[in-house]
Design an enzyme around this catalytic site. Structure first.
Site, PDB file in Angstrom:
ATOM      1  N   TYR A  11       0.207  -0.978  -2.191  1.00  0.00           N
ATOM      2  CA  TYR A  11       1.401  -0.187  -2.504  1.00  0.00           C
ATOM      3  C   TYR A  11       1.312   1.160  -1.792  1.00  0.00           C
ATOM      4  CZ  TYR A  11       4.758   2.753  -4.827  1.00  0.00           C
ATOM      5  OH  TYR A  11       5.797   3.613  -5.056  1.00  0.00           O
ATOM      6  N   GLU A  51       9.252   4.090   0.345  1.00  0.00           N
ATOM      7  CA  GLU A  51       8.337   3.216  -0.377  1.00  0.00           C
ATOM      8  C   GLU A  51       8.115   1.931   0.415  1.00  0.00           C
ATOM      9  OE1 GLU A  51       8.101   2.151  -4.995  1.00  0.00           O
ATOM     10  OE2 GLU A  51       9.462   0.843  -3.923  1.00  0.00           O
TER      11      GLU A  51
END
Ligand code: GDP
Ligand code: MN
Length: 399
Positions: free
Chosen positions: A109, A197
């Site tokens: 992530y 992101e």
């Protein structure tokens, strides 16, 4: 403003971030054709909506043939994809993105956000990326790696290497990780983003670092500096109430309650919403009509608030400094005459030309409920809404 995954990938690629080969399609036929153009044996079809969580909701499908791609995208087109980020109404799928599948060894992530407490860009990463990130951050908060960027010097390579080491990335891929982090950071700062992101950022079996998903939010107030980015806007993904407002230069956020708010100033709008809640009601929206509120602007605000069918009472709260209460009052009267408003309207005016404003309201002969203080206004609005709601119930019972 949010942009689609395929757009964010195009943007990040311009800053040196590696992304899979892919192509956009507007129909199942085109999706299958695009896959043939891309070549390979395995593809991923991805619904393009402004929301994450598509994988779990049927918006991401790995396919091994033309016919599978056709079937997968046929199922996606026209559907409203409901994910944990869209709300129950979901988001319409009008475009799909076809990519060559990537052999994944690990999913990481990576997020860049504007951290308000440190007033810096913050990089957030986790060795356990992919679809369960919310759960991991709740269950194992210590496993999240964070780095704050000092704006005077920007993101340094040593910080990127540190992040890579903390994520347990093998030495041979650290340089690719540095390039990815620097690319994301440059895209973030140069384009005035508020969020970038990449989840997952994948390490492939053949030792490449690739952004497999990408999300980007741009600061609306800086869009004027990036006309090419502004063109990426897709209104089909926005709350129609909010896009209508932004087209009219009004600052509006739709909410779930039934008391519509028309207020000047963001701070006063927040205070108004709080006061409505204290009085036992629920605001239907946040609306800041801004400084120079001409009668036309006030009328536009009324139309906007009324376009929300949940609204059962309207509270106008104006503190006029630069504004003039008489103008606002004229706007209220004009709006109520032009648009047939059969809902209770509560008006509280304070500041410049308040007496003139009150006179205009009183003389209009319209059923406007006038309040002196914000508290009184909120209480009257909640009262009016309750009476109106019970009226609805008796009507329904009568039918
Ligand atoms: P999201 O659910 O909206 O965040 O969509 P993602 O783009 O992140 O995709 C969800 C998941 O699909 C990823 O975490 C991967 O596990 C899987 N996925 C996406 N693309 C590929 C690919 O090219 N190859 C493989 N094997 N899996 C993929
Ligand atoms: Mn994702």
């Amino acid at each position: 403003m949010d942009i689609h995954e395929y757009q964010a990938k195009e943007v990040l690629a311009r800053f040196g971030v590696a992304v899979p080969d892919g192509a956009l399609a507007y129909s199942p036929e085109q999706a299958a054709y695009r896959a043939r153009e891309l070549g390979g044996e395995r593809w991923v079809v991805k619904a393009q909506v402004h929301a994450g969580g598509r994988g779990k909701a049927g918006g991401v499908k790995v396919c091994d043939s033309d016919s599978e791609i056709h079937a997968a995208s046929e199922a996606m087109f026209g559907m409203r994809l409901v994910t944990h980020q869209t709300g129950p109404q979901g988001k319409g799928v009008y475009r799909v993105y076809v990519e060559g599948a990537v052999p994944i060894a690990r999913e990481i992530y990576l997020g860049l956000v504007l951290d308000r407490s440190s007033q810096r860009v913050m990089i957030v990463a986790s060795a356990e990326g992919g679809m369960e990130i919310e759960e991991i951050s709740a269950r194992k908060p210590d496993s999240i790696v964070r780095a704050v960027v000092e704006p005077a010097v920007g993101l340094r390579d040593f910080q990127c290497r540190q992040i890579a080491f903390k994520l347990g990335i093998e030495a041979g891929m650290v340089q690719q990780m540095v390039r990815t982090l620097q690319g994301c950071y440059r895209a973030f700062t140069e384009l005035d983003a508020t969020m970038v992101e990449v989840n997952p950022l994948v390490l492939t079996e053949d030792h490449r670092v690739i952004a497999l998903d990408a999300k980007m939010t741009l600061d609306d107030n800086a869009l004027f500096r990036h006309p090419q980015i502004s063109e990426l806007r897709d209104k089909s993904q926005e709350d129609p109430r909010e896009s209508r407002a932004s087209d009219r230069g009004l600052n509006y956020v739709g909410l779930d309650g039934n008391i519509g708010c028309i207020v000047n100033g963001a701070g006063l709008a927040m205070a108004t919403m709080d006061t409505i809640k204290l009085a036992g009601g629920e605001p239907a929206n946040f609306l800041d009509i801004g400084g120079g509120a001409t009668p036309e602007r006030v009328a536009k605000a009324f139309r906007l608030v009324l376009s929300d069918k949940n609204v059962q009472a309207i509270l106008v709260n104006i503190f006029a400094g630069i504004n003039r209460c008489d103008w606002v009052a004229e706007g209220v009267v004009q709006a109520m005459r032009d648009i047939e408003i059969d809902l209770p309207v509560i008006v509280r005016l304070a500041g410049t030309n308040v007496e003139e404003g009150q006179k205009i309201l009183a003389k209009s002969g319209l059923p406007i409920i006038r309040a002196k203080t914000l508290n009184e206004a909120a209480n009257r609005a909640v009262e009016a809404w309750r009476n109106d709601a019970s009226h609805d119930v008796t009507m329904r019972a009568a039918l």
